[in-house]
Structure formats: C-alpha cells, structure tokens
Design a protein around this motif. Structure first.
Motif, PDB file in Angstrom:
ATOM      1  N   SER A 278       3.405  -0.675   6.733  1.00  0.00           N
ATOM      2  CA  SER A 278       3.811   0.641   7.267  1.00  0.00           C
ATOM      3  C   SER A 278       5.326   0.788   7.330  1.00  0.00           C
ATOM      4  N   ARG A 279       6.035  -0.331   7.509  1.00  0.00           N
ATOM      5  CA  ARG A 279       7.498  -0.289   7.600  1.00  0.00           C
ATOM      6  C   ARG A 279       8.184  -0.567   6.260  1.00  0.00           C
ATOM      7  N   HIS A 280       7.518  -1.307   5.384  1.00  0.00           N
ATOM      8  CA  HIS A 280       8.081  -1.651   4.072  1.00  0.00           C
ATOM      9  C   HIS A 280       7.056  -1.309   2.995  1.00  0.00           C
ATOM     10  N   PRO A 281       6.782  -0.022   2.814  1.00  0.00           N
ATOM     11  CA  PRO A 281       5.666   0.359   1.943  1.00  0.00           C
ATOM     12  C   PRO A 281       5.956   0.104   0.467  1.00  0.00           C
ATOM     13  N   PRO A 282       4.948  -0.338  -0.287  1.00  0.00           N
ATOM     14  CA  PRO A 282       5.082  -0.397  -1.737  1.00  0.00           C
ATOM     15  C   PRO A 282       4.945   1.014  -2.318  1.00  0.00           C
ATOM     16  N   GLU A 283       5.158   1.137  -3.604  1.00  0.00           N
ATOM     17  CA  GLU A 283       4.952   2.449  -4.228  1.00  0.00           C
ATOM     18  C   GLU A 283       3.509   2.899  -4.068  1.00  0.00           C
ATOM     19  N   ARG A 284       2.587   1.937  -4.103  1.00  0.00           N
ATOM     20  CA  ARG A 284       1.162   2.269  -4.027  1.00  0.00           C
ATOM     21  C   ARG A 284       0.428   1.141  -3.313  1.00  0.00           C
ATOM     22  N   PHE A 285      -0.483   1.518  -2.420  1.00  0.00           N
ATOM     23  CA  PHE A 285      -1.322   0.554  -1.717  1.00  0.00           C
ATOM     24  C   PHE A 285      -2.779   0.963  -1.923  1.00  0.00           C
ATOM     25  N   VAL A 286      -3.566   0.094  -2.542  1.00  0.00           N
ATOM     26  CA  VAL A 286      -4.987   0.346  -2.779  1.00  0.00           C
ATOM     27  C   VAL A 286      -5.781  -0.512  -1.795  1.00  0.00           C
ATOM     28  N   TYR A 287      -6.524   0.149  -0.919  1.00  0.00           N
ATOM     29  CA  TYR A 287      -7.233  -0.502   0.179  1.00  0.00           C
ATOM     30  C   TYR A 287      -8.730  -0.355  -0.067  1.00  0.00           C
ATOM     31  N   VAL A 288      -9.411  -1.490  -0.241  1.00  0.00           N
ATOM     32  CA  VAL A 288     -10.864  -1.510  -0.404  1.00  0.00           C
ATOM     33  C   VAL A 288     -11.458  -1.943   0.928  1.00  0.00           C
ATOM     34  N   SER A 289     -12.181  -1.037   1.582  1.00  0.00           N
ATOM     35  CA  SER A 289     -12.651  -1.293   2.945  1.00  0.00           C
ATOM     36  C   SER A 289     -14.171  -1.311   3.006  1.00  0.00           C
ATOM     37  N   CYS A 290     -14.727  -2.306   3.725  1.00  0.00           N
ATOM     38  CA  CYS A 290     -16.170  -2.354   3.967  1.00  0.00           C
ATOM     39  C   CYS A 290     -16.509  -2.002   5.414  1.00  0.00           C
ATOM     40  N   GLY A 291     -15.500  -1.637   6.219  1.00  0.00           N
ATOM     41  CA  GLY A 291     -15.730  -1.266   7.610  1.00  0.00           C
ATOM     42  C   GLY A 291     -15.037   0.043   7.927  1.00  0.00           C
ATOM     43  N   LEU A 292     -15.810   1.117   8.107  1.00  0.00           N
ATOM     44  CA  LEU A 292     -15.210   2.441   8.276  1.00  0.00           C
ATOM     45  C   LEU A 292     -14.360   2.528   9.543  1.00  0.00           C
ATOM     46  N   GLU A 293     -14.835   1.961  10.650  1.00  0.00           N
ATOM     47  CA  GLU A 293     -14.071   2.043  11.900  1.00  0.00           C
ATOM     48  C   GLU A 293     -12.742   1.321  11.772  1.00  0.00           C
ATOM     49  N   SER A 294     -12.752   0.113  11.189  1.00  0.00           N
ATOM     50  CA  SER A 294     -11.489  -0.621  11.028  1.00  0.00           C
ATOM     51  C   SER A 294     -10.578   0.094  10.031  1.00  0.00           C
ATOM     52  N   PHE A 295     -11.161   0.715   9.010  1.00  0.00           N
ATOM     53  CA  PHE A 295     -10.342   1.460   8.054  1.00  0.00           C
ATOM     54  C   PHE A 295      -9.628   2.626   8.737  1.00  0.00           C
TER      55      PHE A 295
END
Length: 334
Positions: A278-295
């Motif tokens: 969140s403080r040092h973001p890349p150009e793109r972050f791809v997040y694969v999540s198996c938990g909707l609440e944690s996502f």
C-alpha cells in the motif's frame, strides 16, 4: 462468474477414516463433529478417487487395520489423501496413520493397495500423525513406491507436486485462473510472486517474464518448486530467485518489480506485506484470493493510502456447490 464442469472435477481429496474394525467409513465429518459420513460414490470426485476409496477400504478390512478414534486417540488408519495426475490418469495415495512407522497390519494393507490398484497407482506414501489435533497431515512422509512427485503443466514448465505440497483440487478452473493471471503480465516484466507454492503460476508466466522472485514458506512446496526449477534450461533458471519464509518477512522482494502476484491462503495477505504494497505499490498487483472476507479487508488496506486502485475483478467457481469463490483482482498504481 467463470465455471467449469460440475461432476468429476475434484482431482484431490482428503477423507477421514473412522469406524469399527472390519467396517471402516471413509468420507467427510458431519458439521462440528468427528462423525464420518461414508461416501462410496461421490459425484464431484474424479472416478479414480472413488475407485481408490473402494480399494483402500477393502484393504483395511482384509489386513485388519483398526480405524482411528478421536475420543480415545487409538486406532491406526486416520486419513486418506488421494490426488490424480491428469496426464497419466494415475493416483498418488497417502495413508495417514496414528503410528510412527507402518506397523505390520499397515504394511500388509499397503501391499494390498499396490497390488489391487496396479497401473492406476502413481505412488503410495505413509504419513505419521500421532498428534491429538484436527491437523490432517504429519510432517514426515515415507515413500512406499512410485515416483517422488506428480507432474502437471499449466501452459508452461513442468510443475511438481510432492504429497505434502498444496495443490488445487479443481485443475480445470485452476488452469483458467492461471491463464487469466498470465494475461495481466506485460512482456519482459520483473515479477515478485508471494505464496508461490510449487510454482503453478510463476512457472507458467516464465516465458514472458524478465525476472521472477518466488516466495514460499512450506518446506514441501519449496521441495516441489526446486524439482520444477531443476528441469528448466539454464537461461530460464537464471531468471528465477527463490525467497523462502513468511511473505511478510519477504516483502522486500517486491522492491523494484513491475508486477506483484499473490495467492495467499484463506486468511489473506500477511499484514506486513499488505502495508508494504500500500505504501510502495508496484505498477500492477494481481491478487488471487480464496477467502472473500479476507480479500475485502486486504483490499481496503491496499487502497487506504491512495496509491493503489482496484482496476478489475473476476470470480471463478473453483469449488462448485459451496459458498466459496476464487476472486482474481488487478490493482494498479495511481
């Protein structure tokens, strides 16, 4: 929502073994209990898994192997893990026992399983779990017969799965997810992948990557990853560095890369990694999540400093007939 076939899709299963001597049950626990519902013919499992269940149950009976009792912490046969290798249509079989070594009844049972499955058997393993807990697998595996790992391909290099490594059970949809992630990777990109497992995603994007830093904490998954890396040609192997340990501790692997990929367990991202991105973001972050609440929690933190924004979101029906979906999100630097 992207969905696939609704029957025979499950290529991995972990089933509890309970019941009386001569009448074992192999199946799933009733909710909030240790009572096993016997499942001899499960329509969502690959037919070979059902075949293995039948063979193992008969072998337990014929070898007079006792089933585990949670209350008494007695009995030998505790769990069965089965995984199907797609290319060979053979089964990797693990018997988890309440014993440090394969006691004589278990050894006889193993011989019966090997004989009766024949060419349908990929490999057979003994796993010792003597802990009084709900953990399924113990730390150590004893190789009984067959290859040391299963091999899958997801549009890239060979991916190796030793019996203790995590693998998705629905490989049709898992492959769709990997292809979806690959479409978000620019040619020649420098990539950091967290929670890389045995490399199913990372090795599939190797052809379009300039560099990949792969982080993983599980020793079994790291072993599978090393088996896969050992098969690469020198030029591709030189692109990859492995960063073992918890993702939060390895967060600096994201420094200076263009794309970050993360596929964490259901609890979500390590807090230290979320804060760093969140403080040092890349150009793109791809997040694969198996938990909707944690996502949802992670997404709120990722965009909290105004340096990342959610640009795309796709849901995959990885676990049909359940309330769970696999969510793939693309965040971009603002």
């Amino acid at each position: 929502m992207i969905s696939g076939q609704m029957t025979g899709f499950r290529l991995r299963a972990r089933l509890a073994i309970r019941g009386r001597l001569g009448s074992p049950k192999l199946g799933l626990f009733e909710l909030a209990t240790h009572r096993v519902v016997h499942i001899p013919h499960c329509s969502v499992q690959h037919p070979l898994i059902n075949r293995v269940v039948a063979v193992v149950r008969r072998a337990l009976v014929d070898a007079r192997v006792t089933s585990y009792s949670d209350k008494a912490h007695l009995g030998l046969a505790r769990y069965l893990q089965v995984a199907v290798e797609r290319s060979s249509q053979t089964a990797q079989v693990v018997i988890v026992a309440n014993s440090a070594t394969p006691a004589p009844p278990l050894a006889a049972c193993f011989d019966l399983i090997r004989e009766r499955l024949g060419s349908e058997l990929h490999s057979l393993w003994f796993n010792a779990n003597r802990e009084r807990s709900n953990t399924i697998l113990g730390a150590e595996f004893q190789h009984w017969c067959g290859p040391a790992s299963m091999v899958e391909r997801f549009g890239g290099a060979a991916v190796h799965y030793p019996p203790g490594a995590f693998g998705q059970n629905n490989l049709e949809i898992a492959q769709d997810i990997i292809e979806h992630v690959r479409a978000h990777i620019p040619q020649g990109a420098r990539i950091a992948e967290f929670y890389a497992g045995v490399g199913a995603i990372g090795l599939s994007v190797l052809g379009q990557a300039g560099e990949i830093r792969m982080n993983e904490v599980s020793p079994h998954s790291l072993h599978g990853l090393e088996l896969g890396l050992a098969e690469l040609d020198p030029a591709d192997r030189a692109k990859i560095s492995v960063v073992p340990g918890p993702a939060g501790d390895a967060r600096l692997a994201a420094s200076g890369v263009q794309v970050v990929i993360a596929d964490p367990p259901r609890k979500g991202l390590d807090p230290e990694l979320t804060e760093y991105l969140s403080r040092h973001p890349p150009e793109r972050f791809v997040y694969v999540s198996c938990g909707l609440e944690s996502f949802l929690d992670d997404a709120a933190r990722l965009i909290s400093h105004g340096r990342l924004r959610l640009a795309a979101l796709t849901a995959f029906n990885l676990l049909p007939f359940t309330e769970h979906v696999e969510t793939v999100a693309r965040f971009e630097r603002v």
